[in-house]
Scaffold this active site. Structure first.
Site, PDB file in Angstrom:
ATOM      1  N   ASP A 162      -6.826 -21.208   8.512  1.00 44.11           N
ATOM      2  CA  ASP A 162      -6.800 -22.565   7.971  1.00 44.11           C
ATOM      3  C   ASP A 162      -6.281 -23.616   8.958  1.00 44.11           C
ATOM      4  OD1 ASP A 162      -7.509 -24.278   5.884  1.00 44.11           O
ATOM      5  OD2 ASP A 162      -5.435 -24.414   5.198  1.00 44.11           O
TER       6      ASP A 162
ATOM      7  N   LYS B 276     -10.498 -23.881  12.916  1.00 43.17           N
ATOM      8  CA  LYS B 276     -11.404 -23.309  13.927  1.00 43.17           C
ATOM      9  C   LYS B 276     -12.869 -23.534  13.559  1.00 43.17           C
ATOM     10  CE  LYS B 276      -9.570 -19.289  13.322  1.00 43.17           C
ATOM     11  NZ  LYS B 276      -8.581 -19.696  12.311  1.00 43.17           N
ATOM     12  N   THR B 277     -13.238 -23.177  12.347  1.00 39.76           N
ATOM     13  CA  THR B 277     -14.623 -23.299  11.895  1.00 39.76           C
ATOM     14  C   THR B 277     -15.043 -24.765  11.833  1.00 39.76           C
ATOM     15  OG1 THR B 277     -14.404 -21.245  10.669  1.00 39.76           O
ATOM     16  CG2 THR B 277     -16.236 -22.674  10.039  1.00 39.76           C
TER      17      THR B 277
END
Length: 174
Positions: A14, A17-18
């Protein structure tokens, strides 16, 4: 023939990164139904990033949750460099250190640090977060590397991140 560069995008669950990969490439690397349901990466996701120079970079977005450490290890096992993502509002967390150790073990040659969620903190907190991460990476392959504040909300730092990827990839490609 040009050396292909693989970049591991690592850090605690959380920490963004994505989201960073999506901002860089337009690709959502969380593709599994379970990842969508739970709101975090379970498997490593791959995204291709074409830089201004025309060089193509593979980004490997690895899971940040400790329950999926084996998937993280697999994802980071053959990267050339790393982007370590640390949320400015959270700071260094347990998986931050684990990911640095994994990258170091596998011989990552370079990279830099992104202080994500920079829009959620004031300037003083951002400075403290940078000091904390610099202390953590002292003596590692990330020592003396760039620390770039980033916000997915206002895109702050995105251009600098692209430039830093380009510079790091040039050094590695030699």
């Amino acid at each position: 023939m040009e050396k292909h560069i693989t970049v591991g995008v690592a850090g605690h669950v959380d920490h963004g990164k994505t989201t960073l990969v999506r901002c860089l490439t337009g690709i959502d690397t969380d593709r599994l139904k379970e990842e969508k349901r739970r709101g975090f990466s379970i498997e490593s996701g791959i995204a291709l990033l074409e830089l201004h120079s025309g060089r193509k970079i593979t980004l490997v977005d690895v899971p940040g949750h400790t329950d999926f450490l084996k998937n993280t290890i697999r994802g980071l096992s053959s990267v050339d460099m790393a982007i370590l993502v640390v949320a400015a509002d959270d700071g260094v967390m347990p998986q931050t250190l684990e990911h640095i150790q994994i990258l170091d073990f596998f011989g990552a040659k370079g990279g830099f640090i992104v202080l994500s969620k920079a829009d959620l903190v004031d300037e003083e907190t951002l400075e403290l977060a940078e000091l904390e991460i610099r202390e953590l990476v002292d003596g590692t392959f990330l020592e003396e590397r760039a620390v770039i504040p980033f916000s997915a909300v206002d895109q702050r730092g995105l251009g600098e991140i692209r430039i830093e990827i380009e510079k790091a990839a040039e050094k590695i490609a030699g």
